[in-house]
Design a protein around this motif. Structure first.
Motif, short mmCIF file in Angstrom:
data_model
loop_
_atom_site.label_atom_id
_atom_site.label_comp_id
_atom_site.label_asym_id
_atom_site.label_seq_id
_atom_site.Cartn_x
_atom_site.Cartn_y
_atom_site.Cartn_z
N VAL A 75 -29.08 -83.78 -61.86
CA VAL A 75 -28.54 -84.21 -60.47
C VAL A 75 -28.68 -83.01 -59.33
O VAL A 75 -28.08 -81.97 -59.80
CB VAL A 75 -26.99 -84.80 -60.74
CG1 VAL A 75 -26.63 -85.34 -59.27
CG2 VAL A 75 -27.27 -85.96 -61.57
N ALA A 76 -29.24 -83.23 -58.13
CA ALA A 76 -29.10 -82.24 -57.45
C ALA A 76 -28.39 -82.58 -56.30
O ALA A 76 -28.32 -83.59 -55.63
CB ALA A 76 -30.78 -82.03 -56.76
N LYS A 77 -27.02 -82.01 -55.98
CA LYS A 77 -26.23 -82.24 -55.09
C LYS A 77 -26.40 -81.52 -53.73
O LYS A 77 -26.39 -80.46 -53.96
CB LYS A 77 -24.99 -82.07 -55.53
CG LYS A 77 -24.62 -83.00 -56.72
CD LYS A 77 -23.18 -82.87 -57.26
CE LYS A 77 -22.71 -84.00 -58.31
NZ LYS A 77 -21.30 -84.43 -57.76
N HIS A 78 -26.36 -82.22 -52.70
CA HIS A 78 -26.63 -81.61 -51.23
C HIS A 78 -25.29 -81.64 -50.50
O HIS A 78 -24.49 -82.46 -50.42
CB HIS A 78 -27.88 -82.17 -50.63
CG HIS A 78 -28.94 -82.05 -51.63
ND1 HIS A 78 -29.35 -83.05 -52.48
CD2 HIS A 78 -29.93 -81.39 -51.75
CE1 HIS A 78 -30.47 -82.75 -53.27
NE2 HIS A 78 -30.72 -81.89 -52.77
N LYS A 79 -25.17 -80.56 -49.23
CA LYS A 79 -24.05 -80.55 -48.49
C LYS A 79 -24.08 -81.70 -47.45
O LYS A 79 -23.33 -82.11 -46.68
CB LYS A 79 -24.10 -79.32 -47.80
CG LYS A 79 -25.41 -78.96 -46.87
CD LYS A 79 -25.34 -77.73 -46.45
CE LYS A 79 -26.53 -77.30 -45.63
NZ LYS A 79 -26.73 -75.93 -45.12
N ASP A 80 -25.40 -82.35 -47.18
CA ASP A 80 -25.61 -83.19 -46.06
C ASP A 80 -26.76 -84.22 -46.44
O ASP A 80 -27.65 -83.79 -47.10
CB ASP A 80 -25.47 -82.82 -44.88
CG ASP A 80 -26.55 -81.76 -44.44
OD1 ASP A 80 -27.57 -81.91 -44.63
OD2 ASP A 80 -26.27 -80.74 -43.88
N PRO A 81 -26.91 -85.35 -45.77
CA PRO A 81 -28.02 -86.26 -45.88
C PRO A 81 -29.24 -85.77 -45.48
O PRO A 81 -30.28 -85.72 -46.20
CB PRO A 81 -27.69 -87.44 -45.01
CG PRO A 81 -26.23 -87.55 -44.82
CD PRO A 81 -25.75 -86.04 -44.95
N GLU A 82 -29.22 -84.70 -44.32
CA GLU A 82 -30.66 -84.31 -43.94
C GLU A 82 -31.10 -83.21 -45.15
O GLU A 82 -32.05 -83.26 -45.51
CB GLU A 82 -30.10 -83.28 -42.91
CG GLU A 82 -29.78 -84.13 -41.49
CD GLU A 82 -28.41 -84.74 -41.54
OE1 GLU A 82 -27.49 -84.23 -42.13
OE2 GLU A 82 -28.09 -85.59 -40.92
N THR A 83 -30.08 -82.67 -45.78
CA THR A 83 -30.70 -81.62 -46.96
C THR A 83 -31.24 -82.39 -48.05
O THR A 83 -32.23 -82.11 -48.45
CB THR A 83 -29.54 -80.64 -47.47
OG1 THR A 83 -29.07 -79.90 -46.03
CG2 THR A 83 -30.12 -79.68 -48.42
N ARG A 84 -30.48 -83.31 -48.39
CA ARG A 84 -31.04 -84.30 -49.42
C ARG A 84 -32.18 -84.93 -49.12
O ARG A 84 -33.16 -84.94 -49.87
CB ARG A 84 -29.79 -85.55 -49.71
CG ARG A 84 -30.42 -86.61 -50.63
CD ARG A 84 -29.83 -87.94 -50.59
NE ARG A 84 -30.22 -88.79 -51.57
CZ ARG A 84 -31.23 -89.52 -51.43
NH1 ARG A 84 -31.98 -89.40 -50.53
NH2 ARG A 84 -31.71 -90.25 -52.42
N LYS A 85 -32.36 -85.21 -47.76
CA LYS A 85 -33.76 -85.98 -47.57
C LYS A 85 -34.88 -84.75 -47.53
O LYS A 85 -36.12 -85.16 -47.84
CB LYS A 85 -33.55 -86.24 -45.85
CG LYS A 85 -34.87 -87.09 -45.49
CD LYS A 85 -34.80 -87.65 -44.06
CE LYS A 85 -36.12 -88.24 -43.60
NZ LYS A 85 -35.93 -88.83 -42.00
#
Length: 162
Positions: free
Chosen positions: A125-135
């Motif tokens: 699982v890769a957790k990101h700080k915001d939706p933009e980074t996830r995208k």
């Protein structure tokens, strides 16, 4: 922090890869925790991992140097947050070794493994700080890239058992 709060999946911020791989959990663990093994599979070909340092303890260094097919090099420095032998590795680039803030935060990764005898239930699982980074990570090819790296891990570890 409770275990559940660490591992709660948020589809707006997180990406996941989950598979059962046909190698024992010890092989998966060793591939993740021994630099001399990790360099053989960690980066999807034709990219390479040309250097790796692992100080396997909470706050310990997790460093990789990736190299593109054109020869450009990309260092990644982070630290381990949690280590549970044969079960879980948690690391992040938000912190440097010794928990020093890096000022550069892309993700925190949870890699879990569960023995199924000669196979392993594997989840990253890769957790990101915001939706933009996830995208951004998704568009960089998270599923294909991490999936290809996992295929390489399996193929590499099978060569070790011969």
């Amino acid at each position: 922090m409770s275990k559940e709060s660490n591992e709660t999946f948020n589809p707006e911020l997180d990406l996941v890869l989950e598979r059962i791989v046909e190698v024992p959990v010890e092989a998966v663990w060793n591939a993740w925790t021994k630099p001399e093994q990790l360099v053989h599979w960690f980066t999807p070909a034709p990219w390479k991992t040309i250097d790796c340092k692992i100080d396997l303890k909470p706050g310990g260094e997790f460093y990789t140097m990736m190299e593109s097919p054109e020869g450009n090099q990309f260092p990644n420095t982070g630290c381990f947050l949690e280590i549970d032998y044969l079960k879980k590795l948690v690391f992040t680039d938000s912190l440097l070794p010794g928990y020093r803030p890096s000022g550069n935060s892309f993700m925190t990764a949870f890699v879990t493994m569960e023995s199924l005898g000669t196979s392993t239930k594997y989840k990253a699982v890769a957790k990101h700080k915001d939706p933009e980074t996830r995208k951004q990570h998704e568009e960089m090819g998270f599923l294909d890239g991490w999936g290809a790296a996992l295929d390489q891990l399996v193929a590499y570890t099978k060569t070790l058992s011969k």
